[in-house]
Write a protein that holds these residues in place. Structure first.
Motif, short mmCIF file in Angstrom:
data_model
loop_
_atom_site.label_atom_id
_atom_site.label_comp_id
_atom_site.label_asym_id
_atom_site.label_seq_id
_atom_site.Cartn_x
_atom_site.Cartn_y
_atom_site.Cartn_z
N ALA A 224 0.80 -1.22 0.00
CA ALA A 224 0.00 0.00 0.00
C ALA A 224 0.84 1.28 0.00
O ALA A 224 0.34 2.33 -0.39
CB ALA A 224 -0.93 -0.01 1.21
N VAL A 225 2.07 1.19 0.46
CA VAL A 225 2.89 2.41 0.51
C VAL A 225 4.04 2.34 -0.49
O VAL A 225 4.18 3.20 -1.36
CB VAL A 225 3.45 2.63 1.94
N THR A 226 4.85 1.28 -0.37
CA THR A 226 6.08 1.23 -1.18
C THR A 226 5.76 1.16 -2.67
O THR A 226 6.24 1.97 -3.46
CB THR A 226 6.92 0.02 -0.76
N LEU A 227 4.93 0.17 -3.06
CA LEU A 227 4.70 -0.02 -4.49
C LEU A 227 4.06 1.21 -5.14
O LEU A 227 4.54 1.68 -6.17
CB LEU A 227 3.85 -1.27 -4.73
N PRO A 228 2.99 1.78 -4.57
CA PRO A 228 2.44 2.98 -5.20
C PRO A 228 3.45 4.12 -5.24
O PRO A 228 3.52 4.87 -6.21
CB PRO A 228 1.25 3.34 -4.31
N GLY A 229 4.25 4.21 -4.18
CA GLY A 229 5.26 5.28 -4.15
C GLY A 229 6.29 5.11 -5.25
O GLY A 229 6.89 6.08 -5.70
N LEU A 230 6.50 3.87 -5.66
CA LEU A 230 7.52 3.61 -6.67
C LEU A 230 6.98 3.70 -8.09
O LEU A 230 7.73 3.51 -9.04
CB LEU A 230 8.12 2.22 -6.47
N ARG A 231 5.65 3.98 -8.22
CA ARG A 231 5.06 3.88 -9.55
C ARG A 231 5.81 4.69 -10.63
O ARG A 231 6.17 4.13 -11.67
CB ARG A 231 3.59 4.25 -9.54
N PRO A 232 6.10 5.97 -10.39
CA PRO A 232 6.78 6.73 -11.45
C PRO A 232 8.13 6.13 -11.80
O PRO A 232 8.50 6.03 -12.98
CB PRO A 232 6.94 8.13 -10.87
N VAL A 233 8.86 5.72 -10.77
CA VAL A 233 10.17 5.11 -11.01
C VAL A 233 10.01 3.82 -11.79
O VAL A 233 10.77 3.52 -12.71
CB VAL A 233 10.88 4.85 -9.66
N THR A 234 8.97 3.05 -11.44
CA THR A 234 8.79 1.76 -12.10
C THR A 234 8.47 1.93 -13.58
O THR A 234 9.00 1.19 -14.42
CB THR A 234 7.66 0.97 -11.41
N VAL A 235 7.62 2.92 -13.89
CA VAL A 235 7.32 3.15 -15.31
C VAL A 235 8.60 3.39 -16.07
O VAL A 235 8.85 2.80 -17.13
CB VAL A 235 6.39 4.38 -15.50
N PHE A 236 9.46 4.21 -15.49
CA PHE A 236 10.73 4.52 -16.15
C PHE A 236 11.59 3.26 -16.28
O PHE A 236 12.11 2.96 -17.35
CB PHE A 236 11.48 5.60 -15.36
N VAL A 237 11.72 2.54 -15.17
CA VAL A 237 12.60 1.37 -15.19
C VAL A 237 12.09 0.33 -16.18
O VAL A 237 12.87 -0.23 -16.96
CB VAL A 237 12.72 0.76 -13.77
N VAL A 238 10.78 0.09 -16.18
CA VAL A 238 10.24 -0.91 -17.10
C VAL A 238 10.52 -0.52 -18.54
O VAL A 238 11.03 -1.31 -19.34
CB VAL A 238 8.72 -1.09 -16.88
N ASN A 239 10.23 0.74 -18.85
CA ASN A 239 10.45 1.17 -20.23
C ASN A 239 11.91 1.12 -20.62
O ASN A 239 12.27 0.61 -21.68
CB ASN A 239 9.92 2.59 -20.41
N ALA A 240 12.76 1.66 -19.74
CA ALA A 240 14.18 1.69 -20.06
C ALA A 240 14.73 0.27 -20.20
O ALA A 240 15.54 -0.01 -21.08
CB ALA A 240 14.94 2.44 -18.98
#
Lengths: 312, 445
Positions: A224-240
């Motif tokens: 509930a906290v970590t994963l949503p907080g990482l969403r912008p970073v994750t979009v970047f990491v997945v794409n890159a």
């Protein structure tokens, strides 16, 4: 700076009650003037080469034959013709790229995330641990490729020797894919971990504390906290990571040499070979455009997937 | 600022900057468009020393192996001897990097003036106008076919003009491990099929788990071609329009290679170069490799007891893949008459040093040089006893592409057991024929 300011007093100093003056109007070309330095570079080093590549792909363009006849879309048509030599080779290579991407991206997201969670804790020797995970990334692909090619050799390599196995890591599929993905994960895991780590450190502590006060377990806080907080970073990491994996070249070039029989020859490998070894720039450019098109679609899908989920 | 630079003039200015950049870019990419100026501007070469002003020649070659130090030593001598007149700058890079880089570098004016290339590339580069004819050098040197292996000599001619001067010949050889052979009472490798297969079986009995590793990449295609010729096959039709290596002789040649795995003489799926690494590490009894490995084995595998002989005659007719190193002059040198003269002098001079060059592990291309007592003792010379067995790749323009996209792939597929020899060859020949047709069209222009 007469571009933006007007000669009268500061806007903030105006007495309340008086009608606010019109915000200083920018000259319409001002933003473009500021953008111009970058736009020029972008045009010269991105747009022009892309346009030139597109032009090349419409020709039978051998870089050092004087005749470069215009062939229209024939290079593209050949690529989509399974009976054509280049078409067949291209789709084998695209398949290789797809296999590698599908196999490596999930690992390159999940493992770095776990490593980042560990690295984010407090324990003795944390800095050393962080450095150790990042260390392989410092090596160039040539070093990584050469070292692993000999370590993984099926008949004289140390990996089989110590594990007591008889697996042909570099000349048989699927072991070659396991080897290529494994080496890539070992090599680039550190980068994604560091990005995730930065993302983790950006999540405010108060959120975790508030969740703890509410009695949330560690797993709940992660969800509930970590994963949503990482969403912008994750979009970047997945794409890159998808783009980096789809552009894989050095590992298969050095470790397997495309073996067995071109099955691990990736799209970029084939494009480089076609354009720079066989000088067939027209076909190579057409291949690049098809590959770029596919990657754009994939990137769009990834962005769409993440955006879709962020809506309530 | 804004007053001194109106919007209109600003836009005009940035547009102009952009346009200049674009045109500059366009100019830079226009490489290769037949940029070699005609060589006829330079005076013809009539032998003798170079007398013009001082020039620097860029010289490219691929002598990265045991042959490199010898070439460098020869160049040092040359530079000392002609100091102040000709300076030769050496660039050595791997052949597989050199060939793709050469035409582009020459078009950009940053390539070699003289180079050494293999005979099968002469046609491709001549068709690409990367090379300049050397007929006058050959005339001045009074070189003639009589002094050379005919196949080597003829490989330098493309469309009636000579583009290269042969330096040496090299071929595939059969290296053996002396200690292993002693175990079965042999002092050298058997030269016929029955003897060879018998020796392999005995070696296996004597405890050598896999005496003859079968590669799927380099030099697998060289082995295949040797065996193909031995079985009476041919590579390509004379007019260069059809691949002939998929016929019955080809199937028998490739089947013999695969058989070595089936009989347990070779492990399956041997990775690139590991058959040679295993040979150096005393694990393999026989390996077929080029004679350029002689110096590598001498320096890097000192404890290994090895011998070298001709490739055994498996198919019935003695035949072995061979190639030759050839001096060529490029269209880059053609832009400067003095360079042309100096380059021709350099080629002439180096061509005479073939005895010295033989110590690099090569076989001199000149018949007379091979009879020189200093050369006759070298281990590789006995491989040249039967010159008729030397077979060469035809100098068809673009043949390198056909080989790598079709023939080498077919051999790899069969050795890796992804397809039976006949299927792999059938598929390969279909690809090769398409590529040959493409090349015919492409290089005809």
């Amino acid at each position: 700076m007469s571009l933006l300011t007007r000669p009268r007093g500061l806007p903030g100093a105006q007495a309340p009650g008086r009608p606010a003056p019109r915000t200083p109007r920018m000259r319409p070309w001002t933003p473009y003037a500021f953008l111009a330095p970058y736009l020029v570079l972008f045009a010269v080093f991105m747009l022009a080469p892309i346009a030139f590549g597109g032009w090349t792909s419409l020709h039978e363009w051998d870089i050092n034959l004087p005749a470069k006849p215009f062939v229209g879309l024939r290079n593209y048509a050949d690529l989509f013709d399974p009976a054509d030599v280049d078409g067949a080779r291209f789709w084998t290579a695209m398949r290789a790229t797809a296999i590698f991407t599908v196999a490596s991206v999930p690992l390159l997201i999940v493992l770095p995330l776990l490593v980042a969670l560990l690295m984010n804790g407090r324990f003795k020797g944390r800095d050393l641990y962080r450095a150790v995970y990042f260390a392989p990334y410092v090596l160039g692909v040539a070093v990584v490729g050469l070292v692993w090619r000999f370590l993984l050799d099926g008949n004289i390599g140390l990996v089989n020797h110590y594990l007591g196995l008889d697996v042909q890591w570099t000349t048989a599929v699927p072991p070659a894919w396991v080897a290529l993905v494994g080496v890539t994960v070992w090599w680039t895991l550190g980068l994604n971990s560091v990005i995730f780590l930065a993302g983790l450190q950006d999540i405010p502590r108060e959120l975790h504390e508030a969740a703890m006060v509410d009695g949330a377990s560690a797993w709940h806080r992660f969800r509930a906290v970590t994963l949503p907080g990482l969403r912008p970073v994750t979009v970047f990491v997945v794409n890159a990571t998808i783009l980096a994996s789809a552009n894989m070249f050095g590992q298969s070039y050095l470790i397997t040499g495309g073996a067995p029989a071109d099955q691990t020859k990736t799209a970029i490998y084939l494009i480089a070979e076609t354009g720079l070894r066989q000088f067939d720039m027209g076909t190579a450019s057409a291949m690049s455009f098809v590959l770029a098109g596919c990657l754009m679609v994939v990137s769009a899908l990834v962005f769409g997937a993440f955006r879709g989920r962020s809506k309530p | 600022m804004s007053s001194s630079l109106s919007r209109r003039s600003f836009l005009g200015l940035s547009g102009a900057v952009g346009l200049t950049a674009l045109t500059a870019c366009g100019g830079g990419t226009k490489i290769g468009a037949g940029s070699g100026s005609p060589a006829s501007a330079a005076p013809t070469f009539s032998g003798g020393e170079y007398t013009g002003p001082k020039v620097t020649l860029d010289y490219w070659n691929g002598f990265t192996g045991g042959d490199g130090p010898h070439m460098r030593a020869m160049l040092e001598t040359f530079n000392k001897q002609f100091a102040g007149r000709i300076e030769v700058r050496n660039v050595t890079r791997r052949w597989e990097d050199l060939y793709p880089a050469m035409p582009t570098a020459i078009a950009a004016g940053k390539g070699p003036d003289v180079a050494v290339i293999h005979n099968d590339w002469v046609g491709t580069f001549a068709a690409r106008r990367t090379l300049l004819p050397l007929d006058d050098v050959v005339g001045a040197l009074s070189l003639s076919e009589a002094d050379f292996i005919p196949a080597v000599w003829n490989a330098g001619v493309y469309q009636g003009k000579r583009y290269s001067v042969p330096l040496d010949v090299h071929c595939l050889g059969d290296y053996w491990n002396r200690a292993h052979l002693q175990k079965i009472g042999l002092s050298e490798a058997p030269a016929d099929r029955a003897g060879y297969e018998d020796a392999l079986a005995q070696l296996k009995k004597a405890g050598i788990a896999a005496p003859f590793w079968m590669p799927n990449k380099w030099p697998a295609h060289l082995m295949f071609m040797s065996l193909l010729w031995q079985h009476g096959g041919e590579l390509y039709s004379d007019d260069g329009t059809r691949a002939l290596w998929g016929g019955e002789p080809g199937v028998r040649a490739l089947s013999w290679m695969v058989e070595q795995i089936d009989k347990g003489f070779s492990p399956a799926q041997v990775a690139q170069d590991s058959q040679y690494a295993a040979f150096k590490n005393d694990k393999v009894s026989f390996t077929w490799d080029g004679i350029w490995q002689i110096n590598d084995l001498k320096t890097n595998a000192r404890s290994l007891q090895w011998g070298l002989g001709p490739v055994p005659n498996i198919g019935g007719t003695a035949a072995v893949w061979s190639s030759s190193h050839n001096f060529v002059m490029t269209s880059q040198a053609g832009k400067d008459g003095d360079k042309v003269q100096a380059a021709k002098f350099f080629i002439d001079h180096m061509g005479r040093l073939s005895t010295e060059w033989a110590k690099a592990g090569m076989i001199p291309a000149r018949n007379s040089a091979r009879e020189d007592p200093a050369v006759a003792e070298l281990p590789q010379i006995r491989l040249a006893a039967d010159l008729d067995s030397f077979r060469f790749l035809p100098a068809l323009p673009g043949v390198g592409d056909v080989q790598s996209k079709a023939l080498e792939l077919a051999v790899a597929k069969a050795v890796l057991k992804q397809a039976s020899p006949s299927e792999a060859l059938k598929e390969g020949v279909a690809t090769a024929n398409k590529l040959l047709a493409d090349n015919k069209r492409k290089y005809a222009r």
